[in-house]
Design a protein around this motif. Structure first.
Motif, short mmCIF file in Angstrom:
data_model
loop_
_atom_site.label_atom_id
_atom_site.label_comp_id
_atom_site.label_asym_id
_atom_site.label_seq_id
_atom_site.Cartn_x
_atom_site.Cartn_y
_atom_site.Cartn_z
N LEU A 110 0.83 -1.21 0.00
CA LEU A 110 0.00 0.00 0.00
C LEU A 110 0.86 1.26 0.00
O LEU A 110 0.56 2.24 -0.69
N PHE A 111 1.94 1.24 0.77
CA PHE A 111 2.82 2.39 0.79
C PHE A 111 3.46 2.60 -0.58
O PHE A 111 3.62 3.73 -1.04
N GLU A 112 3.83 1.51 -1.23
CA GLU A 112 4.43 1.62 -2.56
C GLU A 112 3.42 2.18 -3.56
O GLU A 112 3.77 2.96 -4.45
N ARG A 113 2.15 1.80 -3.39
CA ARG A 113 1.10 2.29 -4.29
C ARG A 113 0.96 3.81 -4.20
O ARG A 113 0.65 4.48 -5.19
N HIS A 114 1.17 4.35 -3.01
CA HIS A 114 0.97 5.78 -2.81
C HIS A 114 2.28 6.57 -2.78
O HIS A 114 2.28 7.76 -2.45
#
Length: 206
Positions: A110-114
């Protein structure tokens, strides 16, 4: 790649922010001096990187993007390996795990997505104002209370964090969405549960 709200300032102040541990695991005894020295040595690379990051960018509240996030997680995993043989209760280990365990573990996708959006927020003038105000408040508290890290100091730090969260919330949600703010909330809540357990951020995180 990834955003995390908890300031590097909290990480730099690990040993001073928490003086008691009411949730100590009864299966483990509190670490003695030698074990804490081992933990301190293992923690040093993370503290050194945090110091360099502050000096180079002035970021004390980074929504870590790109290479910064990668490097932090790399150092965090090295820290985990370094303290593998420490089988006692250490507040420093608990604080680091609370701050980075989710971000560099199950929450990483999720952090990579954002990541790109968090990096964009870092350049937003409104967000920068929020960060600068909170940084000044925390720096002032450190100067005022020096080595007296008791309730007045913790209250001042809590107030600064609360102000930062309330100020940055609209920018983060407008730019990156509610899911991104949810990540910030999760990491902040996990971190403060260990570093400042009496600091109630409930209203600021919703």
């Amino acid at each position: 790649m990834g955003g995390q709200l908890l300031s590097l300032l909290l990480l730099l102040s690990l040993g001073r922010l928490v003086t008691t541990d009411d949730n100590e695991d009864p299966a483990f005894s509190r670490c003695d001096y030698n074990n804490e020295q081992t933990v301190s040595t293992c923690l040093q690379p993370m503290l050194d990187y945090a110091n360099r990051l502050q000096e180079d960018t002035g970021m004390q509240f980074p929504l870590h993007g790109g290479s910064i996030f990668n490097k932090l997680c790399e150092i965090y995993h090295q820290f985990q390996e370094c303290v593998e043989e420490v089988h006692c209760t250490s507040i420093s280990i608990d604080a680091v795990s609370a701050s980075y365990g989710y971000m560099c573990g199950p929450g990483m996708p999720l952090f990579e997505r954002h990541a790109a959006c968090f990096a964009q927020v870092e350049r937003d003038t409104t967000y920068m104002s929020c960060k600068e105000a909170a940084t000044k408040a925390m720096t002032d508290a450190q100067k005022k209370y020096k080595n007296a890290f008791g309730d007045p100091y913790l209250k001042a730090m809590c107030t600064a964090m609360d102000g930062y969260l309330r100020c940055s919330h609209p920018t983060i949600t407008t730019t990156c969405g509610n899911e991104a703010w949810g990540l910030v909330s999760t990491v902040t809540r996990d971190s403060l549960r260990v570093t400042m357990p009496n600091c109630d951020m409930g209203n600021a995180l919703f």
